[in-house]
Design a protein around this motif. Sequence first.
Motif, PDB file in Angstrom:
ATOM      1  N   TYR A  63       0.869  -1.172   0.000  1.00  0.00           N
ATOM      2  CA  TYR A  63       0.000   0.000   0.000  1.00  0.00           C
ATOM      3  C   TYR A  63       0.904   1.219   0.000  1.00  0.00           C
ATOM      4  CZ  TYR A  63      -3.643  -3.281   1.311  1.00  0.00           C
ATOM      5  OH  TYR A  63      -4.524  -4.339   1.320  1.00  0.00           O
ATOM      6  N   LYS A  82       1.006  -0.339  -9.958  1.00  0.00           N
ATOM      7  CA  LYS A  82       0.285   0.446  -8.963  1.00  0.00           C
ATOM      8  C   LYS A  82      -1.129   0.697  -9.472  1.00  0.00           C
ATOM      9  CE  LYS A  82       4.204   3.033  -6.998  1.00  0.00           C
ATOM     10  NZ  LYS A  82       4.219   2.414  -5.693  1.00  0.00           N
ATOM     11  N   ILE A  83      -2.127   0.389  -8.650  1.00  0.00           N
ATOM     12  CA  ILE A  83      -3.531   0.597  -8.993  1.00  0.00           C
ATOM     13  C   ILE A  83      -4.062   1.698  -8.084  1.00  0.00           C
ATOM     14  CG2 ILE A  83      -5.806  -0.484  -9.163  1.00  0.00           C
ATOM     15  CD1 ILE A  83      -3.959  -3.201  -9.126  1.00  0.00           C
ATOM     16  N   VAL A  84      -4.487   2.806  -8.666  1.00  0.00           N
ATOM     17  CA  VAL A  84      -4.948   3.949  -7.883  1.00  0.00           C
ATOM     18  C   VAL A  84      -6.331   3.650  -7.304  1.00  0.00           C
ATOM     19  CG1 VAL A  84      -5.450   6.421  -7.902  1.00  0.00           C
ATOM     20  CG2 VAL A  84      -3.586   5.526  -9.310  1.00  0.00           C
ATOM     21  N   THR A  85      -6.433   3.762  -5.985  1.00  0.00           N
ATOM     22  CA  THR A  85      -7.694   3.481  -5.286  1.00  0.00           C
ATOM     23  C   THR A  85      -8.352   4.742  -4.740  1.00  0.00           C
ATOM     24  OG1 THR A  85      -6.502   3.052  -3.226  1.00  0.00           O
ATOM     25  CG2 THR A  85      -6.959   1.151  -4.641  1.00  0.00           C
ATOM     26  N   LYS A  86      -7.578   5.841  -4.664  1.00  0.00           N
ATOM     27  CA  LYS A  86      -8.111   7.095  -4.126  1.00  0.00           C
ATOM     28  C   LYS A  86      -7.273   8.250  -4.664  1.00  0.00           C
ATOM     29  CE  LYS A  86      -9.060   9.340   0.317  1.00  0.00           C
ATOM     30  NZ  LYS A  86      -8.880   9.233   1.766  1.00  0.00           N
ATOM     31  N   VAL A 103      -8.308   7.314  -9.948  1.00  0.00           N
ATOM     32  CA  VAL A 103      -8.967   6.101  -9.444  1.00  0.00           C
ATOM     33  C   VAL A 103      -9.310   5.156 -10.593  1.00  0.00           C
ATOM     34  CG1 VAL A 103     -10.997   5.206  -8.238  1.00  0.00           C
ATOM     35  CG2 VAL A 103      -9.860   7.267  -7.406  1.00  0.00           C
ATOM     36  N   GLY A 104      -8.875   3.904 -10.436  1.00  0.00           N
ATOM     37  CA  GLY A 104      -9.125   2.868 -11.427  1.00  0.00           C
ATOM     38  C   GLY A 104      -8.027   2.738 -12.464  1.00  0.00           C
ATOM     39  N   GLU A 124      -3.858   7.387  -3.113  1.00  0.00           N
ATOM     40  CA  GLU A 124      -3.466   6.099  -2.537  1.00  0.00           C
ATOM     41  C   GLU A 124      -3.495   5.037  -3.625  1.00  0.00           C
ATOM     42  OE1 GLU A 124      -6.077   5.240   0.747  1.00  0.00           O
ATOM     43  OE2 GLU A 124      -5.579   7.124   1.749  1.00  0.00           O
ATOM     44  N   VAL A 125      -2.605   4.055  -3.480  1.00  0.00           N
ATOM     45  CA  VAL A 125      -2.553   2.939  -4.424  1.00  0.00           C
ATOM     46  C   VAL A 125      -2.364   1.632  -3.672  1.00  0.00           C
ATOM     47  CG1 VAL A 125      -1.489   4.392  -6.205  1.00  0.00           C
ATOM     48  CG2 VAL A 125      -0.047   2.926  -4.817  1.00  0.00           C
ATOM     49  N   VAL A 126      -2.733   0.560  -4.350  1.00  0.00           N
ATOM     50  CA  VAL A 126      -2.329  -0.788  -3.973  1.00  0.00           C
ATOM     51  C   VAL A 126      -1.306  -1.170  -5.025  1.00  0.00           C
ATOM     52  CG1 VAL A 126      -3.072  -3.192  -3.832  1.00  0.00           C
ATOM     53  CG2 VAL A 126      -4.550  -1.379  -2.955  1.00  0.00           C
TER      54      VAL A 126
END
Length: 139
Positions: A63, A82-86, A103-104, A124-126
């Motif tokens: 994270y 990296k996957i943007v979540t926020k 996001v996405g 934020e990313v995962v």
Amino acid sequence: MRSKKMTQKTEAKLLTEKPGIQLIKAGTYKLKELSELRGTPELKGQILDLPLTDNKEVLTLGYFALQPSVDYSAEFDFTEVKIVTKGKIVVRDVEDNKYTAEVGDVLIFSPKTTVIFDGESDGEVVYFKNAGANPLYLP
């Protein structure tokens, strides 16, 4: 029972074939219908695989978050996704090409790449990387 379509082997270009940064905007790829692939008309779902690398190494989940502050750079000698979540994450390469991921969206950093994280980032990313966990980042 698997359908013949599902077991067919096709050659796909690796997304990390060359060093650099890639930004895949949400909705870029059309997903394939599972009902067609599985031969099950009542099945509702979609799927798509995008080959990143053919390396078989450890895989780490992480994270990551940035708030507006200063630029900083990092060297990537492994593949990281990296996957943007926020919010949004803004990066640049050494040639000053700018990538804004929201996001996405998905950012891919290939090996042998310098990434500059822009101070305007606020998100934020995962992430997943084919490298071991950094001991400094462990819980």
